[in-house]
Design a protein around this motif. Structure first.
Motif, PDB file in Angstrom:
ATOM      1  N   UNK A 128       6.485  -8.244 -12.433  1.00 13.51           N
ATOM      2  CA  UNK A 128       6.676  -7.378 -13.596  1.00 13.51           C
ATOM      3  C   UNK A 128       5.514  -6.406 -13.737  1.00 13.51           C
ATOM      4  N   UNK A 129       4.289  -6.887 -13.506  1.00 19.17           N
ATOM      5  CA  UNK A 129       3.112  -6.013 -13.598  1.00 19.17           C
ATOM      6  C   UNK A 129       3.151  -4.938 -12.514  1.00 19.17           C
ATOM      7  N   UNK A 130       3.516  -5.332 -11.306  1.00 11.73           N
ATOM      8  CA  UNK A 130       3.605  -4.354 -10.211  1.00 11.73           C
ATOM      9  C   UNK A 130       4.669  -3.306 -10.507  1.00 11.73           C
ATOM     10  N   UNK A 131       5.817  -3.750 -10.987  1.00  9.37           N
ATOM     11  CA  UNK A 131       6.903  -2.825 -11.304  1.00  9.37           C
ATOM     12  C   UNK A 131       6.474  -1.845 -12.387  1.00  9.37           C
ATOM     13  N   UNK A 132       5.784  -2.333 -13.410  1.00  8.63           N
ATOM     14  CA  UNK A 132       5.318  -1.453 -14.475  1.00  8.63           C
ATOM     15  C   UNK A 132       4.317  -0.430 -13.951  1.00  8.63           C
ATOM     16  N   UNK A 133       3.439  -0.875 -13.056  1.00 10.50           N
ATOM     17  CA  UNK A 133       2.453   0.042 -12.487  1.00 10.50           C
ATOM     18  C   UNK A 133       3.124   1.127 -11.639  1.00 10.50           C
ATOM     19  N   UNK A 134       4.133   0.735 -10.870  1.00  7.08           N
ATOM     20  CA  UNK A 134       4.863   1.707 -10.055  1.00  7.08           C
ATOM     21  C   UNK A 134       5.593   2.704 -10.953  1.00  7.08           C
ATOM     22  N   UNK A 155      10.004  17.508  -5.058  1.00  6.29           N
ATOM     23  CA  UNK A 155       8.719  17.551  -4.354  1.00  6.29           C
ATOM     24  C   UNK A 155       7.916  16.255  -4.476  1.00  6.29           C
ATOM     25  N   UNK A 156       8.392  15.328  -5.266  1.00  6.81           N
ATOM     26  CA  UNK A 156       7.667  14.057  -5.426  1.00  6.81           C
ATOM     27  C   UNK A 156       7.681  13.280  -4.113  1.00  6.81           C
ATOM     28  N   UNK A 157       6.590  12.540  -3.871  1.00  3.98           N
ATOM     29  CA  UNK A 157       6.451  11.767  -2.642  1.00  3.98           C
ATOM     30  C   UNK A 157       6.199  10.298  -2.975  1.00  3.98           C
ATOM     31  N   UNK A 158       6.944   9.423  -2.324  1.00  5.33           N
ATOM     32  CA  UNK A 158       6.747   7.989  -2.529  1.00  5.33           C
ATOM     33  C   UNK A 158       5.363   7.577  -2.039  1.00  5.33           C
ATOM     34  N   UNK A 159       4.862   8.214  -0.977  1.00  2.14           N
ATOM     35  CA  UNK A 159       3.526   7.889  -0.475  1.00  2.14           C
ATOM     36  C   UNK A 159       2.465   8.148  -1.533  1.00  2.14           C
ATOM     37  N   UNK A 160       2.595   9.253  -2.267  1.00  6.16           N
ATOM     38  CA  UNK A 160       1.620   9.548  -3.320  1.00  6.16           C
ATOM     39  C   UNK A 160       1.732   8.542  -4.466  1.00  6.16           C
ATOM     40  N   UNK A 161       2.968   8.125  -4.781  1.00  4.01           N
ATOM     41  CA  UNK A 161       3.151   7.114  -5.823  1.00  4.01           C
ATOM     42  C   UNK A 161       2.473   5.817  -5.403  1.00  4.01           C
ATOM     43  N   UNK A 198       1.196  -0.319  -0.911  1.00  2.00           N
ATOM     44  CA  UNK A 198       1.767   0.273   0.288  1.00  2.00           C
ATOM     45  C   UNK A 198       3.117   0.899  -0.053  1.00  2.00           C
ATOM     46  N   UNK A 199       3.563   1.783   0.803  1.00  2.00           N
ATOM     47  CA  UNK A 199       4.890   2.373   0.640  1.00  2.00           C
ATOM     48  C   UNK A 199       5.960   1.277   0.617  1.00  2.00           C
ATOM     49  N   UNK A 200       5.788   0.262   1.453  1.00  2.00           N
ATOM     50  CA  UNK A 200       6.750  -0.836   1.490  1.00  2.00           C
ATOM     51  C   UNK A 200       6.789  -1.606   0.185  1.00  2.00           C
ATOM     52  N   UNK A 201       5.632  -1.739  -0.474  1.00  2.00           N
ATOM     53  CA  UNK A 201       5.594  -2.460  -1.754  1.00  2.00           C
ATOM     54  C   UNK A 201       6.370  -1.696  -2.829  1.00  2.00           C
ATOM     55  N   UNK A 202       6.282  -0.362  -2.781  1.00  2.00           N
ATOM     56  CA  UNK A 202       7.057   0.449  -3.731  1.00  2.00           C
ATOM     57  C   UNK A 202       8.542   0.250  -3.479  1.00  2.00           C
ATOM     58  N   UNK A 213      14.942   3.295  -3.372  1.00  2.00           N
ATOM     59  CA  UNK A 213      14.988   4.711  -3.005  1.00  2.00           C
ATOM     60  C   UNK A 213      14.243   5.535  -4.041  1.00  2.00           C
ATOM     61  N   UNK A 214      13.927   6.769  -3.678  1.00  2.00           N
ATOM     62  CA  UNK A 214      13.271   7.657  -4.647  1.00  2.00           C
ATOM     63  C   UNK A 214      14.195   7.923  -5.818  1.00  2.00           C
ATOM     64  N   UNK A 215      15.489   8.037  -5.569  1.00  2.00           N
ATOM     65  CA  UNK A 215      16.428   8.267  -6.663  1.00  2.00           C
ATOM     66  C   UNK A 215      16.460   7.079  -7.613  1.00  2.00           C
ATOM     67  N   UNK A 216      16.478   5.862  -7.074  1.00  2.00           N
ATOM     68  CA  UNK A 216      16.450   4.681  -7.922  1.00  2.00           C
ATOM     69  C   UNK A 216      15.186   4.650  -8.777  1.00  2.00           C
TER      70      UNK A 216
END
Length: 369
Positions: free
Chosen positions: A11-17, A32-38, A45-49, A55-58
């Motif tokens: 839950x904490x990780x999800x809130x931070x993302x 123009x948003x990038x998952x890598x920057x998030x 890591x990108x995989x953790x996001x 997906x970026x849309x989700x």
């Protein structure tokens, strides 16, 4: 040192993302948003996001849902007249319009913009069905302003109002500062006069109902699920009352009116939305329904919805109670409950009508179970 459980850590990780994604979308917009920057913003890591959002849309839709559902509650100001309700609803809806000097990307987020986000055919089909559901929900509020039970259906009037307001949102995105929101609210108020006594010729009499087959008559114990939220009132939904419980896939939401108009006087109607894709389609439905009902609750009192309940977040739970386990976005299933027993059930097109009436329109046997 306090150890977090796995669920608490998730839950904490999800809130931070979500917080990092909101910053990214405000600064750069969706395209123009990038998952890598998030991921960098959260030291993940990108995989953790992607393990939290597929997906970026989700992720974008989840940010919008969080924005809508966690907005500070505003005091309701119910109004009794049809013109007054139209004007109040329009003013409430138009509060989302960004100011001229607001950053474009952040303004699109405030507008709940889906331009360039939902651009595939399945997503557009869901949006079309959502528009039908939204018009029905607004119409039920408008119809509650008219105590005469013979008053016209107000769905076409609701469609006109929502078309004007959504057009205002698009103009605010494409041409910031164009037009006066107060003028648009006044125009919505005056649409009540356009409806007139004939209600724009607004009737509900779908020709296909003649061909709907019979419901299965039965007598089975009804074990209603508990702890579900009614999105119309924001209160717990009681599914134990006599009436209809209907499960609708995200591409069959227009059938909600079948349930509402077919139900017998005094019986409750519960519509539960189900989808096989909760991350994207489910979030899209939740976003649009939560956004609309937040506006509706500020204009109409809880009793405006009378016997209608709407479940979105936990639709799968309600569907399972109906015995529907293999569902998708085309699902239609319904049961009719009386005295704690399921007395009719139906699946497929026209399920709500079949379960409500207990028979097809051309069946000569008279009233159903």
């Amino acid at each position: 040192m306090v150890r977090l459980t796995r669920a608490q850590q998730q839950a904490r990780t999800r809130a931070a993302v979500l917080a990092a994604a909101r910053e990214e979308f405000v600064e750069h917009g969706y395209a123009a948003a990038k998952v890598d920057r998030i991921a960098e913003r959260t030291d993940l890591t990108r995989g953790a996001v992607y393990s939290n959002f597929p997906s970026k849309r989700a992720l974008y839709l989840a940010v919008l849902v969080d924005l809508v559902e966690n907005a500070p509650p505003a005091a309701p100001s119910p109004t009794a007249s049809l013109p007054g309700a139209l004007g109040a609803f329009a003013r409430t809806w138009l509060e989302r319009l960004p100011l001229v000097d607001d950053p474009a990307a952040g303004g699109r987020l405030q507008l709940r913009s889906l331009v360039g986000v939902v651009d595939d055919e399945p997503g557009r089909a869901v949006l079309a069905q959502l528009a039908r559901l939204e018009a029905l929900l607004l119409a039920l509020g408008l119809e509650s302003c008219e105590p005469d039970p013979r008053a016209p259906r107000r769905v076409r009037l609701a469609e006109l109002v929502l078309t004007m307001l959504n057009g205002s949102g698009l103009m605010a995105e494409l041409a910031p500062g164009f037009g006066d929101p107060f003028d648009r609210a006044l125009a919505c108020e005056h649409l009540a006069g356009l409806a007139g006594e004939r209600g724009l010729g607004d009737t509900w009499d779908p020709p296909y109902l003649t061909f709907v087959g019979l419901a299965e008559r039965c007598r089975e114990p009804w074990d209603p699920p508990t702890g579900l939220l009614d999105h119309l009132t924001g209160s717990p939904a009681d599914l134990g009352a006599d009436g209809l419980v209907v499960a609708l896939g995200a591409r069959r939401l227009s059938a909600a009116e079948e349930a509402v108009r077919s139900a017998r006087p005094g019986e409750q109607v519960t519509v539960a939305v189900v989808t096989a894709d909760p991350a994207e389609t489910g979030s899209l439905v939740r976003l649009r329904v939560s956004d609309l009902t937040a506006c509706l609750r500020r204009v109409f009192p809880p009793e405006a919805w009378g016997h209608v309940r709407l479940i979105v977040s936990d639709g799968a739970v309600a569907a399972a109670a109906l015995g529907v386990n293999g569902y998708d976005d085309q699902t239609e299933a319904a049961v009719r409950v009386r005295d704690g027993m399921v007395v009719a059930r139906s699946q497929g097109r026209g399920a709500a009508y079949a379960a409500a009436t207990g028979e097809s329109a051309h069946d000569p046997r008279g009233a159903g179970a």
